[in-house]
Design a protein around this motif. Structure first.
Motif, PDB file in Angstrom:
ATOM      1  N   GLU B  38       0.837  -1.209   0.000  1.00 44.43           N
ATOM      2  CA  GLU B  38       0.000   0.000   0.000  1.00 44.43           C
ATOM      3  C   GLU B  38       0.869   1.256   0.000  1.00 44.43           C
ATOM      4  O   GLU B  38       0.648   2.191  -0.786  1.00 44.43           O
ATOM      5  CB  GLU B  38      -0.890  -0.045   1.248  1.00 44.43           C
ATOM      6  CG  GLU B  38      -1.675   1.211   1.518  1.00 44.43           C
ATOM      7  CD  GLU B  38      -2.151   1.245   2.974  1.00 44.43           C
ATOM      8  OE1 GLU B  38      -2.571   0.198   3.499  1.00 44.43           O
ATOM      9  OE2 GLU B  38      -2.090   2.335   3.570  1.00 44.43           O
ATOM     10  N   HIS B  39       1.899   1.259   0.867  1.00 43.76           N
ATOM     11  CA  HIS B  39       2.745   2.454   0.960  1.00 43.76           C
ATOM     12  C   HIS B  39       3.619   2.628  -0.281  1.00 43.76           C
ATOM     13  O   HIS B  39       3.870   3.752  -0.720  1.00 43.76           O
ATOM     14  CB  HIS B  39       3.597   2.393   2.220  1.00 43.76           C
ATOM     15  CG  HIS B  39       2.807   2.693   3.460  1.00 43.76           C
ATOM     16  ND1 HIS B  39       2.195   3.899   3.683  1.00 43.76           N
ATOM     17  CD2 HIS B  39       2.492   1.919   4.523  1.00 43.76           C
ATOM     18  CE1 HIS B  39       1.554   3.872   4.833  1.00 43.76           C
ATOM     19  NE2 HIS B  39       1.709   2.677   5.360  1.00 43.76           N
ATOM     20  N   ILE B  40       4.093   1.505  -0.837  1.00 45.19           N
ATOM     21  CA  ILE B  40       4.880   1.612  -2.080  1.00 45.19           C
ATOM     22  C   ILE B  40       3.996   2.184  -3.190  1.00 45.19           C
ATOM     23  O   ILE B  40       4.386   3.106  -3.916  1.00 45.19           O
ATOM     24  CB  ILE B  40       5.419   0.226  -2.501  1.00 45.19           C
ATOM     25  CG1 ILE B  40       6.492  -0.242  -1.535  1.00 45.19           C
ATOM     26  CG2 ILE B  40       5.978   0.268  -3.914  1.00 45.19           C
ATOM     27  CD1 ILE B  40       6.894  -1.695  -1.728  1.00 45.19           C
ATOM     28  N   PHE B  41       2.794   1.649  -3.281  1.00 46.34           N
ATOM     29  CA  PHE B  41       1.849   2.078  -4.315  1.00 46.34           C
ATOM     30  C   PHE B  41       1.523   3.569  -4.159  1.00 46.34           C
ATOM     31  O   PHE B  41       1.617   4.361  -5.111  1.00 46.34           O
ATOM     32  CB  PHE B  41       0.589   1.216  -4.166  1.00 46.34           C
ATOM     33  CG  PHE B  41      -0.300   1.165  -5.378  1.00 46.34           C
ATOM     34  CD1 PHE B  41       0.040   1.786  -6.559  1.00 46.34           C
ATOM     35  CD2 PHE B  41      -1.503   0.462  -5.324  1.00 46.34           C
ATOM     36  CE1 PHE B  41      -0.794   1.726  -7.664  1.00 46.34           C
ATOM     37  CE2 PHE B  41      -2.345   0.403  -6.413  1.00 46.34           C
ATOM     38  CZ  PHE B  41      -1.991   1.035  -7.577  1.00 46.34           C
ATOM     39  N   ALA B  42       1.157   3.954  -2.937  1.00 40.16           N
ATOM     40  CA  ALA B  42       0.770   5.352  -2.695  1.00 40.16           C
ATOM     41  C   ALA B  42       1.952   6.283  -2.907  1.00 40.16           C
ATOM     42  O   ALA B  42       1.826   7.341  -3.544  1.00 40.16           O
ATOM     43  CB  ALA B  42       0.225   5.493  -1.281  1.00 40.16           C
ATOM     44  N   GLY B  43       3.124   5.887  -2.408  1.00 39.03           N
ATOM     45  CA  GLY B  43       4.305   6.740  -2.533  1.00 39.03           C
ATOM     46  C   GLY B  43       4.739   6.899  -3.973  1.00 39.03           C
ATOM     47  O   GLY B  43       5.014   8.011  -4.431  1.00 39.03           O
ATOM     48  N   LEU B  44       4.765   5.780  -4.703  1.00 41.67           N
ATOM     49  CA  LEU B  44       5.165   5.859  -6.109  1.00 41.67           C
ATOM     50  C   LEU B  44       4.183   6.691  -6.912  1.00 41.67           C
ATOM     51  O   LEU B  44       4.574   7.472  -7.780  1.00 41.67           O
ATOM     52  CB  LEU B  44       5.264   4.461  -6.714  1.00 41.67           C
ATOM     53  CG  LEU B  44       6.546   3.681  -6.408  1.00 41.67           C
ATOM     54  CD1 LEU B  44       6.443   2.273  -6.954  1.00 41.67           C
ATOM     55  CD2 LEU B  44       7.757   4.377  -7.019  1.00 41.67           C
ATOM     56  N   SER B  45       2.902   6.509  -6.636  1.00 43.92           N
ATOM     57  CA  SER B  45       1.918   7.268  -7.416  1.00 43.92           C
ATOM     58  C   SER B  45       2.023   8.755  -7.121  1.00 43.92           C
ATOM     59  O   SER B  45       1.886   9.584  -8.014  1.00 43.92           O
ATOM     60  CB  SER B  45       0.499   6.751  -7.153  1.00 43.92           C
ATOM     61  OG  SER B  45      -0.042   7.337  -6.016  1.00 43.92           O
ATOM     62  N   ALA B  46       2.297   9.097  -5.854  1.00 42.21           N
ATOM     63  CA  ALA B  46       2.459  10.522  -5.521  1.00 42.21           C
ATOM     64  C   ALA B  46       3.628  11.097  -6.306  1.00 42.21           C
ATOM     65  O   ALA B  46       3.527  12.176  -6.909  1.00 42.21           O
ATOM     66  CB  ALA B  46       2.674  10.676  -4.025  1.00 42.21           C
ATOM     67  N   GLY B  47       4.732  10.365  -6.329  1.00 47.21           N
ATOM     68  CA  GLY B  47       5.895  10.826  -7.072  1.00 47.21           C
ATOM     69  C   GLY B  47       5.645  10.883  -8.562  1.00 47.21           C
ATOM     70  O   GLY B  47       5.996  11.840  -9.237  1.00 47.21           O
ATOM     71  N   TYR B  48       4.977   9.846  -9.062  1.00 56.74           N
ATOM     72  CA  TYR B  48       4.690   9.783 -10.496  1.00 56.74           C
ATOM     73  C   TYR B  48       3.836  10.982 -10.930  1.00 56.74           C
ATOM     74  O   TYR B  48       4.078  11.598 -11.965  1.00 56.74           O
ATOM     75  CB  TYR B  48       3.963   8.467 -10.810  1.00 56.74           C
ATOM     76  CG  TYR B  48       3.483   8.357 -12.233  1.00 56.74           C
ATOM     77  CD1 TYR B  48       4.372   8.098 -13.270  1.00 56.74           C
ATOM     78  CD2 TYR B  48       2.139   8.537 -12.543  1.00 56.74           C
ATOM     79  CE1 TYR B  48       3.930   8.010 -14.571  1.00 56.74           C
ATOM     80  CE2 TYR B  48       1.687   8.455 -13.851  1.00 56.74           C
ATOM     81  CZ  TYR B  48       2.586   8.194 -14.852  1.00 56.74           C
ATOM     82  OH  TYR B  48       2.151   8.122 -16.142  1.00 56.74           O
ATOM     83  N   TYR B  49       2.841  11.300 -10.104  1.00 52.49           N
ATOM     84  CA  TYR B  49       1.947  12.392 -10.498  1.00 52.49           C
ATOM     85  C   TYR B  49       2.647  13.748 -10.466  1.00 52.49           C
ATOM     86  O   TYR B  49       2.287  14.643 -11.225  1.00 52.49           O
ATOM     87  CB  TYR B  49       0.680  12.395  -9.632  1.00 52.49           C
ATOM     88  CG  TYR B  49      -0.366  11.496 -10.246  1.00 52.49           C
ATOM     89  CD1 TYR B  49      -1.369  12.011 -11.045  1.00 52.49           C
ATOM     90  CD2 TYR B  49      -0.320  10.122 -10.077  1.00 52.49           C
ATOM     91  CE1 TYR B  49      -2.298  11.195 -11.644  1.00 52.49           C
ATOM     92  CE2 TYR B  49      -1.240   9.282 -10.674  1.00 52.49           C
ATOM     93  CZ  TYR B  49      -2.230   9.827 -11.456  1.00 52.49           C
ATOM     94  OH  TYR B  49      -3.139   9.004 -12.061  1.00 52.49           O
TER      95      TYR B  49
END
Lengths: 400, 216
Positions: B38-49
């Protein structure tokens, strides 16, 4: 700074802000892996095939001045890299957007002095090789005033007039009746239950940005919910997906706490940014539901494929759930998994019903007035069509 | 999966499989594997966006048109964007309301026209049908069904009167139409979700299974 570095920085920052567990180093490792992998795929080492660019739709298009044309393109690279998309020969009022995932779109909204023929070159490049397609666009000259859309203008004037009239009446103190909507009454009941249980209320204002009217309706309802939680001193969590909603949500909640004289109890972290990606947001909110066990989950706004994931998790966590959305494809899931559901326009009606503010009530009554006219128009049209004399009447509502 | 996979390909497949299985583990209960994913997903998506918005909005829609095409007037939306950063300074955070008010007001205004133009008028035009379709009783019944369905649904969403009497009866007909439509949507969407599940199951079976068979 290149994008992978952004990802590392924000991934690690996000993780460190949201967790203090032992798994921090593991998360850092994964983030570094992704970033390294992005760097490692340099064009020189991997590039064997040129990218392939595909235009979705025709390559010869006609458009009237004043209209908007959207052309989508898709590209793939057999080497696994994501091609960079660009456009050449762009004219005024045209923009090309590369979504950085191999997809892109050209948006062209010609003004009233842009009649003519244009050719745009769309290019997909992997840094070494490239593919391109040419799109030919003809912009047709039209007059500024579109008589074919006169019906839109008439209805717009009727609607605006009705809203102004009803708003004026409401301001003068005239009672404007709005029927009871069961799901709205349940909001106060749910917050009361959360207070009794000493548990928080979770409010999700949808997952669309602020340029979606459903989000605005959701924020209006958030204001009312925040007033109640402020009065009862109940914790409120509002996870959001977009920075603009973060700002707007914080304003709405702070204003609600101010209005009930509890500004000291306002916590800026009540409204918190979670993640930009749809399912990353969903995964995080699901985790919040299972860990914090909110007594009430309130979903008000635009929801998409995550609706059932959220509602089912909330159900499993034992929360009372109230949902409201205008997305017909998601409403069945909310109806199945939530205790109360506001369907379609009930979501918009909810904000005016709860606030009883003249401006919002005027809008609601204005819409009702237009609905009555629409019913009359449909009945009249069906009668005319059945007697084979209604072609012209139907044509009034066919907008090019 | 016939060809031999490289170490990096194996690693990538195993990483994907791990993330899929750890997310599925939430079906049992919340656990550390789910939390990590969950944290990898949320963190990566925040960075990606951040990267996505920087490239597609700031560069492609603001900087490039201003620098390359001389669209200097884009400086005004640029200023509205910059005003949002005043939220970082408590004393000046009220200034960001200008940008918020502009976007919210515009949204409401644009939505009215686009709703009339794109939703309401096409719906009205499609509902104005002749009951004498020339296709016999079935054709007339179908046309009547459409007309009654639209009118009764509209009446269900009429809030200015209590739903009693004739109005109430018509609204009840409307809710039937709405529920039947929702049932159809439900089935349609569930089928879509099942195909997504099949996609993940296929990945685990073929790609992860292929990697497993090569390693062991």
């Amino acid at each position: 700074m290149t994008d992978p570095l952004f990802y590392v920085f924000y991934s690690v920052t996000h993780y460190s802000l949201n967790s203090s567990g032992k798994t921090f180093l593991l998360a850092l490792g994964f983030c570094l892996y992704f970033s390294f992998f992005s760097f490692a795929q340099s064009p020189d080492s991997l590039n064997q095939h040129p990218p392939i660019l595909t235009l979705i739709g025709d390559d010869t298009l006609d458009i009237d001045e004043g209209d908007t044309l959207i052309i989508a393109v898709s590209s793939i690279d057999l080497d696994g890299t994501i091609p960079l998309l660009t456009a050449e020969n762009l004219m005024d009022s045209a923009a090309f957007i590369d979504s950085l995932n191999g997809q892109g779109c050209l948006v062209f909204a010609p003004g009233f002095e842009q009649e003519g023929n244009y050719e745009i070159l769309l290019i997909a490049s992997d840094g070494v090789t490239a593919d391109s397609v040419t799109v030919a666009i003809t912009v047709n000259d039209i007059t500024v005033f579109r008589t074919s859309r006169i019906a839109v203008l008439v209805f717009m004037l009727i609607f605006s007039g009705a809203v102004l009239l009803y708003t004026n009446w409401a301001k003068k103190g005239k009672t404007l009746f709005v029927r009871r909507i069961p799901g709205i009454d349940a909001v106060e009941e749910a917050v009361g239950r959360a207070t009794e249980m000493g548990k928080p209320v979770l409010f999700i204002p949808g997952i669309s940005d602020i340029d979606d009217i459903e989000t605005i309706a959701g924020l209006a309802i958030l204001g009312r919910v925040a007033r109640i939680t402020a009065q009862y001193d109940t914790p409120l969590y509002v996870p959001v997906r977009y920075p603009m909603i973060l700002a707007a949500g914080q304003e709405v909640v702070e204003q609600a706490y101010l209005e009930v004289g509890r500004h000291d109890a306002y916590d800026k972290d009540t409204v918190r940014y979670v993640a930009g990606e749809q399912f990353a947001f969903t995964a995080t909110v699901n985790g919040m539901m299972m860990r914090d066990k909110p007594a009430a989950n309130i979903y008000m706004g635009a929801f998409f494929a995550e609706s059932l994931l959220l509602a089912e998790t909330g159900n499993a966590a034992g929360s009372i759930q109230i949902a409201g959305t205008a997305r017909p494809e998601q409403l069945p899931f909310f109806i199945a998994a939530c205790d109360y559901t506001l369907m379609g326009e009930e979501l918009y009606a909810a904000s005016s019903y709860l606030s009883h503010e003249p401006l919002l009530l005027g809008g609601l009554k204005g819409q009702d007035f237009v609905k009555v006219i629409l019913v009359a128009v449909i009945i009249l049209g069906v009668i005319l069509m059945s007697f084979d004399i209604g072609g012209w009447f139907k044509h009034l509502f066919v907008v090019p | 999966m016939g060809e031999s996979l490289s170490f990096v390909q194996h690693f990538e497949i195993w990483l994907r499989a791990y993330l899929i299985l750890s997310l599925f583990s939430f079906l049992y209960r919340d656990n550390v594997f789910y939390k990590l994913s969950e944290h990898i997903f949320a963190g990566l998506s925040a960075g990606y966006y951040v990267g996505l918005i920087w490239q597609t909005v700031i560069i492609q829609q603001l900087v490039n048109p201003m620098v390359d095409n001389g669209h200097w007037w884009l400086v005004f939306p640029g200023i509205l964007g910059v005003l949002m950063f005043t939220r970082l300074i408590p004393k000046w955070s009220w200034v960001s309301r200008v940008s918020l008010a502009f976007v919210i007001g515009n949204t409401a205004g644009i939505y009215i026209i686009s709703s009339l133009h794109g939703l309401i008028f096409p719906q009205v035009a499609s509902t104005i049908l002749s009951l004498d379709t020339g296709n016999g009783f079935a054709g007339t019944l179908l046309a009547l069904l459409v007309v009654v369905g639209v009118i009764s649904t509209l009446i269900y969403f009429y809030f200015s009167k209590e739903h009693t009497g004739l109005l109430g009866a018509t609204a009840r007909v409307g809710i039937w139409f709405i529920m039947i439509a929702f049932g159809a949507h439900f089935g349609y969407t569930v089928m879509g979700r099942i195909s997504l599940l099949i996609g993940r199951a296929e990945f685990l079976y073929y790609e992860w299974g292929g990697s497993l068979s090569q390693i062991f």
